[in-house]
Structures are given as structure tokens and as C-alpha cells.
Design an enzyme around this catalytic site. Sequence first.
Site, PDB file in Angstrom:
ATOM      1  N   ALA A   1      10.149  -1.901   0.148  1.00 26.38           N
ATOM      2  CA  ALA A   1       9.564  -3.192   1.450  1.00 26.38           C
ATOM      3  C   ALA A   1       8.575  -3.735   0.790  1.00 26.38           C
ATOM      4  O   ALA A   1       8.248  -4.659   0.679  1.00 26.38           O
ATOM      5  CB  ALA A   1      10.266  -3.321   2.557  1.00 26.38           C
TER       6      ALA A   1
ATOM      7  N   LEU B   1       0.915  -1.448   0.305  1.00 24.31           N
ATOM      8  CA  LEU B   1       0.266   0.136  -0.196  1.00 24.31           C
ATOM      9  C   LEU B   1       0.934   0.812  -0.423  1.00 24.31           C
ATOM     10  O   LEU B   1       0.221   2.276  -0.695  1.00 24.31           O
ATOM     11  CB  LEU B   1      -1.336  -0.410   0.887  1.00 24.31           C
ATOM     12  CG  LEU B   1      -1.811  -0.816   1.856  1.00 24.31           C
ATOM     13  CD1 LEU B   1      -2.239  -1.837   2.432  1.00 24.31           C
ATOM     14  CD2 LEU B   1      -2.666  -1.565   0.258  1.00 24.31           C
TER      15      LEU B   1
ATOM     16  N   HIS C   1      11.206   8.193   4.243  1.00 25.33           N
ATOM     17  CA  HIS C   1      10.758   8.683   5.891  1.00 25.33           C
ATOM     18  C   HIS C   1      12.219   9.110   6.756  1.00 25.33           C
ATOM     19  O   HIS C   1      13.247   8.874   5.842  1.00 25.33           O
ATOM     20  CB  HIS C   1      10.071   8.190   7.133  1.00 25.33           C
ATOM     21  CG  HIS C   1       8.995   7.703   7.445  1.00 25.33           C
ATOM     22  ND1 HIS C   1       8.297   6.877   7.447  1.00 25.33           N
ATOM     23  CD2 HIS C   1       7.919   9.048   6.409  1.00 25.33           C
ATOM     24  CE1 HIS C   1       6.824   6.957   7.247  1.00 25.33           C
ATOM     25  NE2 HIS C   1       6.283   8.556   6.423  1.00 25.33           N
TER      26      HIS C   1
ATOM     27  N   ASP D   1      14.476   9.428   8.727  1.00 24.00           N
ATOM     28  CA  ASP D   1      14.623   8.084   9.860  1.00 24.00           C
ATOM     29  C   ASP D   1      15.145   7.059   9.317  1.00 24.00           C
ATOM     30  O   ASP D   1      15.812   5.991   9.695  1.00 24.00           O
ATOM     31  CB  ASP D   1      13.266   8.058  11.115  1.00 24.00           C
ATOM     32  CG  ASP D   1      12.272   7.108  10.431  1.00 24.00           C
ATOM     33  OD1 ASP D   1      12.590   6.463   9.259  1.00 24.00           O
ATOM     34  OD2 ASP D   1      12.078   6.813  11.136  1.00 24.00           O
TER      35      ASP D   1
ATOM     36  N   CYS E   1      10.818   3.297  13.242  1.00 20.07           N
ATOM     37  CA  CYS E   1       9.943   2.992  12.970  1.00 20.07           C
ATOM     38  C   CYS E   1       8.727   3.007  14.048  1.00 20.07           C
ATOM     39  O   CYS E   1       7.492   3.195  14.107  1.00 20.07           O
ATOM     40  CB  CYS E   1       9.293   2.723  12.142  1.00 20.07           C
ATOM     41  SG  CYS E   1      10.547   2.767  10.408  1.00 20.07           S
TER      42      CYS E   1
ATOM     43  N   PHE F   1       3.150   3.766  -1.726  1.00 19.58           N
ATOM     44  CA  PHE F   1       4.334   3.598  -2.342  1.00 19.58           C
ATOM     45  C   PHE F   1       5.472   3.969  -2.338  1.00 19.58           C
ATOM     46  O   PHE F   1       5.708   5.447  -1.875  1.00 19.58           O
ATOM     47  CB  PHE F   1       3.199   4.737  -3.867  1.00 19.58           C
ATOM     48  CG  PHE F   1       4.173   4.720  -5.433  1.00 19.58           C
ATOM     49  CD1 PHE F   1       4.879   3.869  -6.024  1.00 19.58           C
ATOM     50  CD2 PHE F   1       4.572   6.350  -5.532  1.00 19.58           C
ATOM     51  CE1 PHE F   1       5.954   4.120  -6.611  1.00 19.58           C
ATOM     52  CE2 PHE F   1       5.118   5.989  -6.761  1.00 19.58           C
ATOM     53  CZ  PHE F   1       4.987   5.458  -7.663  1.00 19.58           C
ATOM     54  N   GLY F   2       6.544   4.510  -2.863  1.00 16.57           N
ATOM     55  CA  GLY F   2       8.033   4.627  -2.855  1.00 16.57           C
ATOM     56  C   GLY F   2       8.470   4.082  -1.416  1.00 16.57           C
ATOM     57  O   GLY F   2       9.789   4.632  -0.898  1.00 16.57           O
TER      58      GLY F   2
ATOM     59  N   GLU G   1       3.895  13.323   8.461  1.00 17.67           N
ATOM     60  CA  GLU G   1       4.139  12.007   9.195  1.00 17.67           C
ATOM     61  C   GLU G   1       4.956  12.236  10.473  1.00 17.67           C
ATOM     62  O   GLU G   1       5.473  10.808  11.116  1.00 17.67           O
ATOM     63  CB  GLU G   1       5.362  11.618   7.642  1.00 17.67           C
ATOM     64  CG  GLU G   1       4.150  11.325   6.940  1.00 17.67           C
ATOM     65  CD  GLU G   1       3.553   9.832   6.019  1.00 17.67           C
ATOM     66  OE1 GLU G   1       4.034   9.618   6.613  1.00 17.67           O
ATOM     67  OE2 GLU G   1       2.588  10.684   4.983  1.00 17.67           O
TER      68      GLU G   1
ATOM     69  N   ASN H   1       7.353  -4.448   5.563  1.00 20.37           N
ATOM     70  CA  ASN H   1       6.336  -4.139   5.166  1.00 20.37           C
ATOM     71  C   ASN H   1       6.808  -2.010   5.432  1.00 20.37           C
ATOM     72  O   ASN H   1       7.083  -1.295   5.761  1.00 20.37           O
ATOM     73  CB  ASN H   1       4.786  -3.335   6.409  1.00 20.37           C
ATOM     74  CG  ASN H   1       4.301  -4.078   5.524  1.00 20.37           C
ATOM     75  OD1 ASN H   1       4.289  -3.962   4.174  1.00 20.37           O
ATOM     76  ND2 ASN H   1       2.944  -4.944   5.283  1.00 20.37           N
TER      77      ASN H   1
HETATM   78  O1  SUG Z   1       4.044   3.957   6.190  1.00 21.73           O
HETATM   79  N1  SUG Z   1       4.582   1.401   5.435  1.00 21.73           N
HETATM   80  C1  SUG Z   1       4.664   2.067   5.791  1.00 21.73           C
HETATM   81  C2  SUG Z   1       6.160   1.947   7.220  1.00 21.73           C
HETATM   82  C3  SUG Z   1       5.856   3.094   7.519  1.00 21.73           C
HETATM   83  C4  SUG Z   1       7.745   3.628   8.407  1.00 21.73           C
HETATM   84  N2  SUG Z   1       7.796   4.529   9.703  1.00 21.73           N
HETATM   85  C5  SUG Z   1       8.627   4.911   9.729  1.00 21.73           C
HETATM   86  N3  SUG Z   1       9.529   4.887   8.604  1.00 21.73           N
HETATM   87  N4  SUG Z   1       8.983   5.681  10.608  1.00 21.73           N
HETATM   88  C6  SUG Z   1       4.607   3.721   5.612  1.00 21.73           C
HETATM   89  O2  SUG Z   1       5.398   3.391   4.653  1.00 21.73           O
HETATM   90  C7  SUG Z   1       2.995  -0.639   4.183  1.00 21.73           C
HETATM   91  C8  SUG Z   1       1.296  -1.156   4.349  1.00 21.73           C
HETATM   92  C9  SUG Z   1       1.534  -2.252   3.143  1.00 21.73           C
HETATM   93  O3  SUG Z   1       2.004  -2.124   2.247  1.00 21.73           O
HETATM   94  O4  SUG Z   1       0.655  -2.480   3.905  1.00 21.73           O
HETATM   95  C10 SUG Z   1       3.260   0.784   5.421  1.00 21.73           C
HETATM   96  O5  SUG Z   1       2.191   1.402   5.307  1.00 21.73           O
END
Ligand code: SUG
Length: 462
Positions: A28, A22, A250, A252, A384, A24-25, A175, A378
Site C-alpha cells: 500500500a 518509504l 508484519h 499482524d 497497526c 519497501f515490502g 518491529e 500507507n
Molecule cells: O512500517 N507504513 C508502515 C505501516 C506499519 C503497519 N503496522 C503494522 N502492520 N503493525 C510500515 O510499513 C509507510 C510510510 C510511507 O510510505 O509514507 C509506512 O511506514
Amino acid sequence: MSAAYEVNFDGLVGPTHNYGGLAFGNLASASHSQAESNPQQAALQGLEKMKLLAGLGLRQAILPPHDRPHIETLRCLGFSGSDPDVLQQAARDAPGMLAAASSASSMWAANAATVSSSADTEDARVHFTPANLTSCFHRSIEPPTTCDLLRAIFADQSHFVVHDPLPPSPALGDEGAANHTRLCAHYGDPGLEVFTYGADEVAHQNGPRRYPVRQTLAASRAVARLHRIQPGRAIFLQQSAAAIDAGVFHHDVAAVGNQNVLFFHTGAFADYQAPAILRQRFTKHCGGELKLIAIEPNRLTLADAVATYLFNSQLVTLADRVGPAADAAQTAHREMALICPIQCQQHRGVAALLDEMVQGDSAIASVRYVDLQQSMQNGGGPACLRLRVVMTEAQIAAMHQGVIWTPSLHTRLQAWVERNYRDRLHPTDLTDPQLLNESRQALDELTSLLGLGSLYGFQRAG
Ligand code: SUG
């Protein structure tokens, strides 16, 4: 200065943890789309990380998951009838919406809110702004529950302020703490609040070409204003477009800071001079020297930084395990440890870099590896999964006590996960009404376990 502590609030993984592809960008998320997940293992891995940090003498707390699948969201999209009807119709007509309404993405607590410590704010209260998370639909439905949660935990308005999220426009994409770092000499001292953003506005000429900007400067500035950060203590730095296009969705994912140390990839910032500017500002506003640990691209490419999540490690100050707790907070620059995902240990170049760092005279004295495979797939690493809240002893006493990690809560949560969570979940299972019932049952039990009362919409309805 009063003694203060960093408390890590980890997002507990919810029962619907799945790979929806879900975000994009987020590389993983894309590469694991539609894979089978193991929510039980995901939640237990998260709990193990909390236990490790608590065992290192750090303060640890828990943020409960959001209720998913979120039937109210699906009803807003025109699906109607009984809850199973809503699931069926959404699965048939809008499977992407069902996936979004079912994501366990609230586990990534670094995106829950931006937090400013009371030492940095004009009214000497801890300020929270829940992130509006406008960039992805599945995340944009988190803010209302995040607000409810934070207001339940930090209810005492003499110590805490929980603002409303910024208006949900891409021009104000926010975010949370994933794009915010607090640097300071001691946790209880006034610090420097570093806000990073992708572009001034969404469509920026020099912005990334492949992937979206998630945080805008306008949003960061608004959060700093709301938090009434003392003059000179907020600084705004742009992420490099190349980093975002390499998968640093992000900031981080390319840098981590703690107290007087910043560990970062030199490709993280748009301005190569950004760390030097930070160092000057640190000396002026915090006193002492900011230690910069810079990793150049010839040592580690941005691609490998993204693949291993080296910079998404938690950089923590180890408490003195022998001395009294208050002393632990007051003594400056104790040993720092880096809590890295096991992917760093498995990458030869990164493992060698970490070994050198620990053996050399860097500020990082030790490294611990954690297995967060389920979340990592993910795009969610150790950093995170946690929201940092710096608090004094009085503030800690004023927050809701039921979410504070204890060995006994750990045992109860482990048993709760084992009792309620599936060990296999495929995105096609999201349509199963039984999963909705199981999730609600689990969260109902959890709110009483944590003493949070009726937190979720389904608990209040009818
Ligand atoms: O917003 N992944 C999150 C991961 C957030 C990581 N947070 C930090 N870097 N602080 C995102 O991209 C994937 C969900 C899915 O594809 O099922 C997702 O939302």
C-alpha cells in the site's frame, strides 16, 4: 488471578501524515507513493475508531505523535543553519531523507514496542521494549521519542519497566507488537506470548526473495529474555517467506489473536503445524482450548488478505455493558467482536466470509467496520494503529491519567485536529517551514492537553 483489562493505546496521527513510498515490502505504501494526503481526515478517522471502541465498553488510551519534520535527524546528516535552511538544503540534496524525517509513521503504535503482561513476567511487572525499527530509515528514528513517551506514561517502576530498544542492527531487527500476540484464558491469568519472526538472521537461505525480513529470531528471543517471561510461556514461530513476499511485512497482516482465539491465514506461518503446536502449548500453559479460526488460501488468497487487511482487524472481547466493570474482566470468553477496515466490507469474498463467521458458531460474534482510508493507504489498518497493554486496575491507576480516552478528551482532540491540521498535504509541501511551525504549535498544545509536560526535543531546546 487478579482482574485485568486490555487497554488499547492508539497512535494519534501527526500533522505531517503523507505518502512517501518509504516502506519497501509494504504494497500500500508503494502504490500510494507521492499521492496527496489529508492529515486532518487521517487524525479524525483514528479518533473515530477510538470512540467506537470506547463505546463498545473497551478501555482506550492515546499515544501522541512524534515531532516531524525531525530537524535533529536532518542536522545529524550534515544539514545546518536555521530550521528553514535545514529544510531547504535537505529538499534540494536529499529529498528522500527529508521525507523520512517527516513521516508520521509513529501513528502505527503496534510497532512502538513489545509489551508483556505482569501475569507472564517473573517480577510481576509490565515490561515494554520499544522497537528499534531498523528496517526502514524513517521508522528507525522513532525509538528515542517512543522511549521518552512510554517512560512518561508508565513512570511508576513498581508496576512498569521500560527497557532500552535493542541495539540497532539488522541482525536484531525488532518491529514490536506487530510480531507478538498474547494468548490467555482470562486477561489476568498467565498467558502464552507468541513471538513471530521473519528469519533467524537477516540473510536466511529460506527467507523471502522479494521483500526484506523485518523481525529476526535473535531480536524476539532478546525481548523475551529482557521481559523475564516465565519459563514455557514464550514461543517463537517463523512467518512464511511466501507471506512476506506477498506483502505480509508484519505478522499482524496475516493473523490476529485475542484470549483463547487465533484468527489466521494458513499461509501465515512457515510451519503448517504452528497453530497445532500453539494449541498444545495453550492447553498446557493456559488451560482450556485454543480456538483456531483458520482461513485457507482457496477461501482467501494471501494477496486478498493483504489487499483487504482482514487479519489486521482488532479482535476484542466485549465487556458486559450492564454488569459491573470488575465482573466484565473476570467472566471468561465473553463475546468477541472483530473491528475490520471497510475494505473488508467492500470485498465480496471477505464480506461473505465474515457474514458466515458471525452467523455460524465461530468465537467471533459480531463485526464492526471502520473507515481508516488515510492510514490504510500507507499499509496501516485497525490493528497497526494500536498497542495493547494488559493491566490490572491498580496498574491503570498508576499510569499517566492524561492519555486515557474520555468523551471530553475526544471532543477536545477533535477540535485540536480541526484547528491545527491541514486537509491537503503533498510530499513537496514538506519543505514548507510553515508546516514545521504548525506541527510544533500543534504538539505544544497537545502536550498540555494531555498533561505530558515538555516531551519533545523542540520544547526542551533553548
Ligand atoms: O512500517 N507504513 C508502515 C505501516 C506499519 C503497519 N503496522 C503494522 N502492520 N503493525 C510500515 O510499513 C509507510 C510510510 C510511507 O510510505 O509514507 C509506512 O511506514
